[in-house]
Design an enzyme around this catalytic site. Structure first.
Site, PDB file in Angstrom:
ATOM      1  N   ASN A   1       0.869  -1.183   0.000  1.00 29.58           N
ATOM      2  CA  ASN A   1       0.000   0.000   0.000  1.00 29.58           C
ATOM      3  C   ASN A   1       0.906   1.233   0.000  1.00 29.58           C
ATOM      4  O   ASN A   1       1.498   1.562   1.016  1.00 29.58           O
ATOM      5  CB  ASN A   1      -0.895  -0.024   1.244  1.00 29.58           C
ATOM      6  CG  ASN A   1      -1.699   1.257   1.395  1.00 29.58           C
ATOM      7  OD1 ASN A   1      -1.771   2.071   0.476  1.00 29.58           O
ATOM      8  ND2 ASN A   1      -2.291   1.447   2.564  1.00 29.58           N
ATOM      9  N   TRP A   2       0.987   1.866  -1.141  1.00 28.38           N
ATOM     10  CA  TRP A   2       1.907   3.011  -1.267  1.00 28.38           C
ATOM     11  C   TRP A   2       1.400   4.271  -0.599  1.00 28.38           C
ATOM     12  O   TRP A   2       2.126   5.246  -0.490  1.00 28.38           O
ATOM     13  CB  TRP A   2       2.170   3.299  -2.757  1.00 28.38           C
ATOM     14  CG  TRP A   2       3.144   2.370  -3.391  1.00 28.38           C
ATOM     15  CD1 TRP A   2       3.758   1.289  -2.813  1.00 28.38           C
ATOM     16  CD2 TRP A   2       3.644   2.432  -4.740  1.00 28.38           C
ATOM     17  NE1 TRP A   2       4.595   0.684  -3.704  1.00 28.38           N
ATOM     18  CE2 TRP A   2       4.542   1.361  -4.889  1.00 28.38           C
ATOM     19  CE3 TRP A   2       3.399   3.282  -5.816  1.00 28.38           C
ATOM     20  CZ2 TRP A   2       5.215   1.128  -6.092  1.00 28.38           C
ATOM     21  CZ3 TRP A   2       4.057   3.054  -7.009  1.00 28.38           C
ATOM     22  CH2 TRP A   2       4.966   1.985  -7.142  1.00 28.38           C
ATOM     23  N   LYS A   3       0.133   4.295  -0.228  1.00 27.50           N
ATOM     24  CA  LYS A   3      -0.464   5.516   0.344  1.00 27.50           C
ATOM     25  C   LYS A   3      -0.227   6.683  -0.619  1.00 27.50           C
ATOM     26  O   LYS A   3      -0.228   6.470  -1.826  1.00 27.50           O
ATOM     27  CB  LYS A   3       0.086   5.755   1.749  1.00 27.50           C
ATOM     28  CG  LYS A   3      -0.001   4.484   2.609  1.00 27.50           C
ATOM     29  CD  LYS A   3       0.291   4.674   4.058  1.00 27.50           C
ATOM     30  CE  LYS A   3       0.109   3.346   4.772  1.00 27.50           C
ATOM     31  NZ  LYS A   3       0.258   3.455   6.223  1.00 27.50           N
TER      32      LYS A   3
ATOM     33  N   HIS B   1      -9.190   1.399   5.398  1.00 31.35           N
ATOM     34  CA  HIS B   1      -7.865   1.606   5.992  1.00 31.35           C
ATOM     35  C   HIS B   1      -8.002   2.567   7.177  1.00 31.35           C
ATOM     36  O   HIS B   1      -8.789   3.504   7.140  1.00 31.35           O
ATOM     37  CB  HIS B   1      -6.890   2.164   4.944  1.00 31.35           C
ATOM     38  CG  HIS B   1      -5.481   2.132   5.441  1.00 31.35           C
ATOM     39  ND1 HIS B   1      -4.976   3.099   6.280  1.00 31.35           N
ATOM     40  CD2 HIS B   1      -4.485   1.231   5.250  1.00 31.35           C
ATOM     41  CE1 HIS B   1      -3.724   2.794   6.582  1.00 31.35           C
ATOM     42  NE2 HIS B   1      -3.407   1.663   5.972  1.00 31.35           N
TER      43      HIS B   1
ATOM     44  N   GLU C   1      -6.321   4.987   8.094  1.00 33.17           N
ATOM     45  CA  GLU C   1      -6.143   6.409   7.762  1.00 33.17           C
ATOM     46  C   GLU C   1      -7.423   6.981   7.159  1.00 33.17           C
ATOM     47  O   GLU C   1      -7.756   8.147   7.370  1.00 33.17           O
ATOM     48  CB  GLU C   1      -4.938   6.567   6.810  1.00 33.17           C
ATOM     49  CG  GLU C   1      -3.626   6.384   7.566  1.00 33.17           C
ATOM     50  CD  GLU C   1      -2.512   5.753   6.756  1.00 33.17           C
ATOM     51  OE1 GLU C   1      -2.554   5.784   5.520  1.00 33.17           O
ATOM     52  OE2 GLU C   1      -1.577   5.222   7.390  1.00 33.17           O
TER      53      GLU C   1
ATOM     54  N   GLU D   1      -4.740  -4.415  10.968  1.00 30.54           N
ATOM     55  CA  GLU D   1      -3.684  -3.410  11.109  1.00 30.54           C
ATOM     56  C   GLU D   1      -3.884  -2.643  12.410  1.00 30.54           C
ATOM     57  O   GLU D   1      -4.683  -1.696  12.454  1.00 30.54           O
ATOM     58  CB  GLU D   1      -3.717  -2.437   9.928  1.00 30.54           C
ATOM     59  CG  GLU D   1      -3.538  -3.097   8.580  1.00 30.54           C
ATOM     60  CD  GLU D   1      -3.012  -2.109   7.540  1.00 30.54           C
ATOM     61  OE1 GLU D   1      -1.974  -2.402   6.943  1.00 30.54           O
ATOM     62  OE2 GLU D   1      -3.620  -1.040   7.346  1.00 30.54           O
TER      63      GLU D   1
ATOM     64  N   GLY E   1       3.363   2.666  10.645  1.00 30.66           N
ATOM     65  CA  GLY E   1       4.312   3.752  10.410  1.00 30.66           C
ATOM     66  C   GLY E   1       5.086   4.174  11.651  1.00 30.66           C
ATOM     67  O   GLY E   1       5.757   5.192  11.655  1.00 30.66           O
TER      68      GLY E   1
ATOM     69  N   SER F   1       4.150  -1.790  10.237  1.00 34.47           N
ATOM     70  CA  SER F   1       5.608  -1.866  10.380  1.00 34.47           C
ATOM     71  C   SER F   1       6.197  -3.244  10.056  1.00 34.47           C
ATOM     72  O   SER F   1       7.133  -3.684  10.714  1.00 34.47           O
ATOM     73  CB  SER F   1       6.044  -1.420  11.780  1.00 34.47           C
ATOM     74  OG  SER F   1       5.698  -0.063  11.989  1.00 34.47           O
TER      75      SER F   1
ATOM     76  N   GLY G   1       3.172  -0.970   4.153  1.00 36.51           N
ATOM     77  CA  GLY G   1       3.236   0.447   3.811  1.00 36.51           C
ATOM     78  C   GLY G   1       4.658   0.834   3.428  1.00 36.51           C
ATOM     79  O   GLY G   1       5.120   0.563   2.315  1.00 36.51           O
ATOM     80  N   GLY G   2       5.370   1.457   4.342  1.00 37.14           N
ATOM     81  CA  GLY G   2       6.702   2.024   4.078  1.00 37.14           C
ATOM     82  C   GLY G   2       7.656   1.092   3.354  1.00 37.14           C
ATOM     83  O   GLY G   2       8.336   1.487   2.397  1.00 37.14           O
TER      84      GLY G   2
HETATM   85  P1  13P Z   1       3.568   0.612   7.508  1.00 36.41           P
HETATM   86  O1  13P Z   1       4.039  -0.699   6.944  1.00 36.41           O
HETATM   87  O2  13P Z   1       4.294   1.792   6.937  1.00 36.41           O
HETATM   88  O3  13P Z   1       3.535   0.596   9.000  1.00 36.41           O
HETATM   89  O4  13P Z   1       2.045   0.790   7.025  1.00 36.41           O
HETATM   90  C1  13P Z   1       1.152  -0.237   7.207  1.00 36.41           C
HETATM   91  C2  13P Z   1      -0.095   0.098   6.490  1.00 36.41           C
HETATM   92  O5  13P Z   1      -0.831   0.996   6.897  1.00 36.41           O
HETATM   93  C3  13P Z   1      -0.420  -0.635   5.264  1.00 36.41           C
HETATM   94  O6  13P Z   1      -1.715  -0.393   4.839  1.00 36.41           O
END
Ligand code: 13P
Length: 249
Positions: free
Chosen positions: A9-11, A94, A96, A166, A172, A212, A233-234
């Site tokens: 997930n690149w956000k 998600h 966010e 999650e 993050g 993470s 994510g990251g």
């Molecule tokens: P991180 O891997 O950056 O913690 O993000 C997780 C995430 O929100 C994937 O949707």
């Protein structure tokens, strides 16, 4: 056998040129046969990623969609539009979107319905905030997210549903749930699905962990009985770390 899935997930990261650089590098990699790879770039790069990866066994997912099929919703994107550019999967709920864009369980239930009507696969995200866990309210909260957002779907719809657990406090932050904490919650989620549907359905649904996940902790997390992969994510922003995670089963 449940599908093993790693989804990036690149956000809101990577413009077109950065996406192209990533894809050039990604296409040099050898993908394991037993893992489904997914990539969720921003809307603007979905079609480019889809065309670029068409021959490469990487599925393209969108990060969000609107619950209506069309209409006066300035700035929004419909399921039909997503499918037309190659995204057959969509991330719904998600944390966010829930926290920053005020998406509640009721609106997420509508999004689930619209995605299913449009024959899309859904990655349905659930997870508690740190406060919920401190108050030992995390199981109840996750159960409510499932009941209010997802448990109205038919038995057959589960063919098109992937769950992502999650915990918000692990996203993050560099802090992951321990493998035991992830397993405990994944097992609870599977049990809850079994109670509301059937054991057969619960045993078939892939439940991903997100928060993470990095190359150095992926193997231990993916090694848990009820963890079927990750939503990353990251660490999905670099081909090297993404592929190390993909190869962690
Ligand atoms: P991180 O891997 O950056 O913690 O993000 C997780 C995430 O929100 C994937 O949707």
């Amino acid at each position: 056998m449940r599908k093993k899935i790693v989804a990036g997930n690149w956000k809101m990261n990577n413009d077109l040129a950065e996406t192209e650089m990533f894809l050039v590098e990604l296409k040099k990699q050898v993908f394991p046969e037993n893992v489904v790879l997914m990539l969720a770039p921003p809307f603007t790069n979905l079609n480019h990623a889809f065309k670029s990866l068409r021959e490469h066994n990487v599925e393209i997912a969108a990060q969000n969609m609107h619950q209506s099929n069309d209409g006066a919703f300035t700035g929004e994107i419909s399921a039909k539009m997503l499918k037309s550019v190659g995204a057959k999967t969509v991330i719904v709920g998600h944390s966010e979107r829930r926290a920053i864009f005020n998406e509640d369980n009721a609106v997420l239930a509508e999004k689930v319905n619209t995605a299913l009507e449009n024959e899309m696969t859904i990655i349905f995200c659930i997870g508690e905030e740190l406060e919920d866990r401190k108050k030992e309210n995390h199981f109840k909260l996750v159960k409510t997210q499932l009941e209010e957002g997802l448990f109205h779907v038919s038995n057959d719809s589960w063919e098109s549903i992937i769950i992502a657990y999650e915990p918000v406090w692990a996203i993050g932050t560099g802090e992951t749930a321990s493998p035991e904490q992830a397993q405990e919650m994944h097992k609870f989620i599977r049990k809850t699905i079994a109670e509301n549907y059937s054991k057969a359905i619960a045993e078939k649904v892939s439940i991903l962990y997100g928060g993470s996940v990095k190359p150095d902790n992926a193997a231990e997390i993916f090694g848990q009985d009820d963890v079927d992969g990750g939503l990353i994510g990251g660490a999905s922003l670099q081909v090297d770390s993404f592929m190390k995670i993909v190869n962690s089963f």
